[in-house]
Design a protein around this motif. Structure first.
Motif, short mmCIF file in Angstrom:
data_model
loop_
_atom_site.label_atom_id
_atom_site.label_comp_id
_atom_site.label_asym_id
_atom_site.label_seq_id
_atom_site.Cartn_x
_atom_site.Cartn_y
_atom_site.Cartn_z
N VAL A 163 37.61 28.84 31.20
CA VAL A 163 38.02 30.08 30.86
C VAL A 163 37.30 31.27 31.82
N LEU A 164 36.02 30.82 31.95
CA LEU A 164 35.45 31.92 33.06
C LEU A 164 36.16 31.81 34.35
N LEU A 165 36.37 30.66 34.93
CA LEU A 165 36.76 30.44 36.17
C LEU A 165 38.25 31.04 36.28
N GLY A 166 39.22 30.90 35.09
CA GLY A 166 40.33 31.49 34.93
C GLY A 166 40.42 33.03 34.99
N THR A 167 39.49 33.51 34.22
CA THR A 167 39.32 35.02 34.27
C THR A 167 39.19 35.69 35.39
N LEU A 168 38.08 34.78 36.25
CA LEU A 168 37.52 35.56 37.51
C LEU A 168 38.85 35.31 38.57
N THR A 169 39.54 34.15 38.69
CA THR A 169 40.63 34.14 39.29
C THR A 169 41.86 35.24 39.14
N ILE B 294 41.27 38.07 37.66
CA ILE B 294 40.69 39.47 38.27
C ILE B 294 40.94 39.39 39.88
N TYR B 295 40.70 38.42 40.54
CA TYR B 295 40.69 38.73 41.90
C TYR B 295 42.04 38.81 42.22
N ALA B 296 42.96 38.15 41.79
CA ALA B 296 44.38 38.22 41.99
C ALA B 296 44.94 39.49 41.61
N GLN C 48 43.25 42.36 41.57
CA GLN C 48 42.59 43.39 42.61
C GLN C 48 43.57 43.30 43.80
N ASN C 49 43.61 41.87 44.34
CA ASN C 49 44.34 41.99 45.68
C ASN C 49 45.55 41.91 46.16
N TYR C 50 46.45 41.61 44.82
CA TYR C 50 47.87 41.55 44.84
C TYR C 50 48.55 42.35 44.04
N GLN C 51 49.84 42.59 44.22
CA GLN C 51 50.77 43.25 43.40
C GLN C 51 51.19 42.34 42.13
N VAL C 52 50.27 42.34 41.16
CA VAL C 52 50.67 41.53 39.91
C VAL C 52 51.59 42.58 38.91
N PRO C 53 52.48 42.05 38.41
CA PRO C 53 53.20 42.85 37.41
C PRO C 53 52.57 42.82 36.17
N ASN C 54 52.95 43.98 35.26
CA ASN C 54 52.54 44.21 34.20
C ASN C 54 53.01 43.37 33.08
N ILE C 55 52.56 42.50 32.84
CA ILE C 55 53.26 41.37 31.89
C ILE C 55 53.54 41.87 30.53
#
Length: 103
Positions: free
Chosen positions: A68-74, A76-78, A80-87
């Motif tokens: 869960v921690l690794l998924g959360t950090l991933t 957050i990184y995505a 901040q660095n990519y255009q992720v749509p508001n689900i």
């Protein structure tokens, strides 16, 4: 203008305002004593959220927690660095169009 100078009328208005203020004060005091943020619900209580988060973490195995921690950090990184749509907004828009039906 005559009503503005009537002391009895002014006294009644002041009494009514005092009662309204006391009612608001009682409501705020009851919310604060219950630990509920003003204008929120019981589910919005920070105490309840913290308790539930602690309970979930206590029930998870360490490997699951690390996942869960690794998924959360991933995530957050995505975000901040990519255009992720508001689900959430996308799902709400989809549901609202489904409720409206075909045009």
């Amino acid at each position: 203008m005559a009503d503005d100078k009537d002391p009895l009328r002014q006294l009644k208005d002041l009494t009514q305002l005092k009662l309204q203020l006391e009612a608001i004060q009682r409501r705020v005091e009851s919310e604060v004593s219950a630990g509920i943020p003003q204008g929120s619900t019981v589910l919005g209580s920070p105490f309840l959220k913290g308790f539930l988060a602690g309970y979930v973490v206590a029930k998870l195995r360490s490997s699951a927690f690390l996942g869960v921690l690794l998924g959360t950090l991933t995530g957050i990184y995505a975000a901040q660095n990519y255009q992720v749509p508001n689900i959430e907004r996308t799902i709400r828009d989809y549901v609202s169009t489904m409720k409206k039906g075909p045009k």
